[in-house]
Scaffold this motif. Structure first.
Motif, PDB file in Angstrom:
ATOM      1  N   VAL A   1      24.788  35.828  15.686  1.00 19.62           N
ATOM      2  CA  VAL A   1      24.288  35.769  17.019  1.00 19.62           C
ATOM      3  C   VAL A   1      23.987  37.102  17.599  1.00 19.62           C
ATOM      4  O   VAL A   1      24.664  38.077  17.359  1.00 19.62           O
ATOM      5  CB  VAL A   1      25.346  34.999  18.246  1.00 19.62           C
ATOM      6  N   GLN A   2      23.181  37.191  18.299  1.00 21.64           N
ATOM      7  CA  GLN A   2      22.530  38.334  19.323  1.00 21.64           C
ATOM      8  C   GLN A   2      22.844  37.988  20.700  1.00 21.64           C
ATOM      9  O   GLN A   2      22.373  36.982  21.008  1.00 21.64           O
ATOM     10  CB  GLN A   2      21.298  38.897  18.966  1.00 21.64           C
ATOM     11  N   ILE A   3      23.786  38.727  21.441  1.00 19.15           N
ATOM     12  CA  ILE A   3      23.916  38.441  22.775  1.00 19.15           C
ATOM     13  C   ILE A   3      23.420  39.832  23.741  1.00 19.15           C
ATOM     14  O   ILE A   3      23.691  40.731  23.429  1.00 19.15           O
ATOM     15  CB  ILE A   3      25.718  38.637  23.038  1.00 19.15           C
ATOM     16  N   GLY A   4      22.703  39.228  24.744  1.00 18.22           N
ATOM     17  CA  GLY A   4      22.037  40.473  25.718  1.00 18.22           C
ATOM     18  C   GLY A   4      22.889  40.170  26.794  1.00 18.22           C
ATOM     19  O   GLY A   4      23.643  41.206  27.339  1.00 18.22           O
ATOM     20  N   THR A   5      22.375  39.381  27.595  1.00 19.40           N
ATOM     21  CA  THR A   5      22.786  39.159  29.218  1.00 19.40           C
ATOM     22  C   THR A   5      24.296  39.470  29.622  1.00 19.40           C
ATOM     23  O   THR A   5      24.624  40.196  30.508  1.00 19.40           O
ATOM     24  CB  THR A   5      22.509  37.720  29.731  1.00 19.40           C
ATOM     25  N   ARG A   6      25.202  38.722  28.548  1.00 16.30           N
ATOM     26  CA  ARG A   6      26.703  38.982  28.834  1.00 16.30           C
ATOM     27  C   ARG A   6      26.879  40.529  28.785  1.00 16.30           C
ATOM     28  O   ARG A   6      27.865  40.882  29.491  1.00 16.30           O
ATOM     29  CB  ARG A   6      27.487  37.914  28.165  1.00 16.30           C
ATOM     30  N   PHE A   7      26.496  41.115  27.712  1.00 13.26           N
ATOM     31  CA  PHE A   7      26.713  42.335  27.634  1.00 13.26           C
ATOM     32  C   PHE A   7      26.342  43.413  29.125  1.00 13.26           C
ATOM     33  O   PHE A   7      26.622  44.467  29.192  1.00 13.26           O
ATOM     34  CB  PHE A   7      26.325  43.224  26.542  1.00 13.26           C
ATOM     35  N   VAL A   8      25.123  42.909  29.641  1.00 11.56           N
ATOM     36  CA  VAL A   8      24.565  43.689  30.815  1.00 11.56           C
ATOM     37  C   VAL A   8      25.810  43.792  31.869  1.00 11.56           C
ATOM     38  O   VAL A   8      25.904  44.926  32.374  1.00 11.56           O
ATOM     39  CB  VAL A   8      23.475  43.060  31.465  1.00 11.56           C
ATOM     40  N   ALA A   9      26.736  42.979  32.093  1.00  7.83           N
ATOM     41  CA  ALA A   9      27.806  42.801  32.889  1.00  7.83           C
ATOM     42  C   ALA A   9      29.124  43.475  32.304  1.00  7.83           C
ATOM     43  O   ALA A   9      30.284  43.363  32.890  1.00  7.83           O
ATOM     44  CB  ALA A   9      28.084  41.618  33.527  1.00  7.83           C
ATOM     45  N   ALA A  10      29.016  44.229  31.293  1.00 13.24           N
ATOM     46  CA  ALA A  10      30.155  44.496  30.537  1.00 13.24           C
ATOM     47  C   ALA A  10      30.657  45.752  31.487  1.00 13.24           C
ATOM     48  O   ALA A  10      29.788  46.417  31.995  1.00 13.24           O
ATOM     49  CB  ALA A  10      29.863  45.109  29.169  1.00 13.24           C
ATOM     50  N   THR A  11      31.925  46.031  31.396  1.00 10.88           N
ATOM     51  CA  THR A  11      32.413  47.228  32.132  1.00 10.88           C
ATOM     52  C   THR A  11      31.807  48.611  31.716  1.00 10.88           C
ATOM     53  O   THR A  11      31.765  49.320  32.823  1.00 10.88           O
ATOM     54  CB  THR A  11      33.982  47.212  31.812  1.00 10.88           C
ATOM     55  N   GLU A  12      31.558  48.678  30.603  1.00 12.99           N
ATOM     56  CA  GLU A  12      31.137  49.939  30.032  1.00 12.99           C
ATOM     57  C   GLU A  12      29.729  50.315  30.317  1.00 12.99           C
ATOM     58  O   GLU A  12      29.410  51.401  30.256  1.00 12.99           O
ATOM     59  CB  GLU A  12      31.067  50.294  28.597  1.00 12.99           C
ATOM     60  N   THR A  13      28.958  49.302  30.877  1.00 18.90           N
ATOM     61  CA  THR A  13      27.379  49.702  31.037  1.00 18.90           C
ATOM     62  C   THR A  13      27.118  50.756  32.249  1.00 18.90           C
ATOM     63  O   THR A  13      27.713  50.767  33.129  1.00 18.90           O
ATOM     64  CB  THR A  13      26.465  48.447  31.249  1.00 18.90           C
ATOM     65  N   VAL A  14      26.217  51.241  32.198  1.00 18.59           N
ATOM     66  CA  VAL A  14      25.709  52.356  33.341  1.00 18.59           C
ATOM     67  C   VAL A  14      24.858  51.514  34.394  1.00 18.59           C
ATOM     68  O   VAL A  14      24.495  51.995  35.223  1.00 18.59           O
ATOM     69  CB  VAL A  14      24.565  53.304  32.578  1.00 18.59           C
ATOM     70  N   VAL A  15      24.748  49.964  34.188  1.00 21.51           N
ATOM     71  CA  VAL A  15      23.971  49.184  35.089  1.00 21.51           C
ATOM     72  C   VAL A  15      24.439  49.321  36.587  1.00 21.51           C
ATOM     73  O   VAL A  15      25.787  49.116  36.757  1.00 21.51           O
ATOM     74  CB  VAL A  15      23.907  48.048  34.488  1.00 21.51           C
ATOM     75  N   ALA A  16      23.432  49.284  37.691  1.00 23.04           N
ATOM     76  CA  ALA A  16      24.087  49.432  38.899  1.00 23.04           C
ATOM     77  C   ALA A  16      24.964  48.018  39.220  1.00 23.04           C
ATOM     78  O   ALA A  16      24.519  47.091  38.600  1.00 23.04           O
ATOM     79  CB  ALA A  16      22.746  49.179  39.900  1.00 23.04           C
ATOM     80  N   GLN A  17      25.844  48.033  40.126  1.00 18.16           N
ATOM     81  CA  GLN A  17      26.673  47.206  40.320  1.00 18.16           C
ATOM     82  C   GLN A  17      26.025  45.863  41.011  1.00 18.16           C
ATOM     83  O   GLN A  17      26.422  44.827  40.777  1.00 18.16           O
ATOM     84  CB  GLN A  17      27.871  47.575  41.235  1.00 18.16           C
ATOM     85  N   SER A  18      25.057  46.326  41.652  1.00 18.49           N
ATOM     86  CA  SER A  18      24.414  45.144  42.434  1.00 18.49           C
ATOM     87  C   SER A  18      23.484  44.122  41.294  1.00 18.49           C
ATOM     88  O   SER A  18      23.525  43.108  41.667  1.00 18.49           O
ATOM     89  CB  SER A  18      23.400  45.825  43.430  1.00 18.49           C
ATOM     90  N   TYR A  19      23.046  44.818  40.209  1.00 22.65           N
ATOM     91  CA  TYR A  19      22.264  44.201  39.143  1.00 22.65           C
ATOM     92  C   TYR A  19      23.520  43.293  38.645  1.00 22.65           C
ATOM     93  O   TYR A  19      23.163  42.040  38.391  1.00 22.65           O
ATOM     94  CB  TYR A  19      21.798  45.038  38.266  1.00 22.65           C
ATOM     95  N   LYS A  20      24.385  43.729  38.168  1.00 28.81           N
ATOM     96  CA  LYS A  20      25.577  43.013  37.543  1.00 28.81           C
ATOM     97  C   LYS A  20      26.253  41.799  38.217  1.00 28.81           C
ATOM     98  O   LYS A  20      26.209  40.842  38.031  1.00 28.81           O
ATOM     99  CB  LYS A  20      26.797  44.133  37.222  1.00 28.81           C
TER     100      LYS A  20
END
Ligand code: TUI
Length: 312
Positions: A187-206
């Motif tokens: 399986v390939q998982i995207g969305t759940r990894f966007v909210a991973a602790t390690e991502t550089v993604v802005a908190q508001s997006y998570k």
């Protein structure tokens, strides 16, 4: 061990989606260290930036990893050469036709796994020498095709003899178990990894992903031939009304330039492009990537066990 773990030299048959801006070396290294296949997304970046990401990942882990090449990137030829020069173990590709690149990549020892949204494209890629394909249904986030995961995966499985990895709508052990039931080997998982602790993604997006429910995403751009699944916000309301008015496709593309960066980097949840799949509703909290992988593996085994008697 299954086809995919053996083929890629990883512990669990879980690949991280190649998400522009989101999937940089920190996330990819965490996923690979956690036993999955971490992937650096080249997105619209230039080869120097991607080379830097590869080197930083290699400082963090000696586990196998991949790079995702978005085929609409104008520098795609140079990026493919970089994959060869850096002897990247695996590449995944999306949003176009990988065919002409497969032979030289394969000769250099790079395993090529195209993301496809149809059985026809899967077959073409198999013929060109892809080692596996990712069948991505339109529940996925970002740029999508028409077919949904449930009917797409078994049709791709029937069309090719290489292993098929399922993507689109999968975020937990139940979804992964279901994908295996359809004939997928990973399986390939995207969305759940966007909210991973390690991502550089802005908190508001998570937080938007964590707060989303089942019907909070929408595919914009269907009328212009480039459907993209995102979380509904002010931007999508504007886009959809412009689409209804019959916006000129060129003007439409212009409206979208820079909106993904706006979401990921600036945290603009009103006018940024909050790419996410329908599985956003299943994402309940931020977790380290390795913990996400463990939960999926455990959940997949429990799901299988719970049905063992049922199917007797
Ligand atoms: O590529 C993705 N997902 C993406 S790419 C992306 S970057 C982007 N940003 C803004 C607008 C557009 C793109 C964000 N998300 N997934 C893999 C995927 N590939 N989904 C669908 C396809 C696809 C669609 C048509 C692949 C090939 C294709 O036709 C090629 C052909 O020659 O028939």
């Amino acid at each position: 061990m299954n086809d995919i773990t053996e083929l890629l030299g990883i512990k669990y048959p879980i690949l991280q989606g190649g998400m522009a801006w989101v999937a940089e070396h920190t996330l990819a290294a965490a996923v690979s260290s956690g036993g999955g296949l971490g992937i650096i997304a080249a997105g619209g970046a230039d080869p120097d930036f991607v080379m830097g990401e590869i080197r930083k990942l290699r400082e963090k882990t000696d586990k196998p990893f991949g790079v995702n090449i978005m085929l609409m990137n104008p520098l795609v030829d140079d990026l493919m050469q970089l994959m060869i020069d850096e002897k990247v173990p695996v590449i995944t590709t999306g949003a176009g036709n990988t065919g002409k690149y497969i032979e030289s990549l394969t000769a250099a020892g790079v395993k090529v796994i195209p993301v496809v949204a149809s059985a026809a494209l899967a077959k073409r890629n198999e013929r060109y020498g892809a080692v596996a394909v990712i069948a991505e249904g339109s529940e996925a986030g970002g740029h999508i095709g028409e077919a949904n995961t449930m009917p797409l995966v078994p049709q791709v499985v029937d069309a090719v003899s290489i292993p098929v990895i399922a993507a689109g709508g999968i975020a937990d052990g139940r979804g992964a178990a279901a994908a295996f039931m359809l004939g997928a080997k990973g399986v390939q998982i995207g969305t759940r990894f966007v909210a991973a602790t390690e991502t550089v993604v802005a908190q508001s997006y998570k937080d938007k992903i964590i707060g989303a429910s089942d019907n909070d995403t929408v595919a914009t751009g269907r009328s212009t031939g480039h459907p993209v699944r995102v979380i509904k916000n002010k931007l999508t309301r504007e886009i959809l009304s412009r689409e209804k008015e019959g916006v000129d496709p060129e003007e439409f593309e212009e409206m979208l330039i820079g909106t993904l960066r706006k979401a990921v980097v600036d945290g603009d949840v009103d006018y940024g492009s909050l790419m996410a799949g329908q599985s956003a509703g299943l994402v309940k909290r931020m977790q380290p990537a390795a913990e996400i992988i463990q939960e999926i593996v455990t959940g997949m085994r429990e799901t299988y066990q719970s049905y063992a008697d049922y199917f007797k």
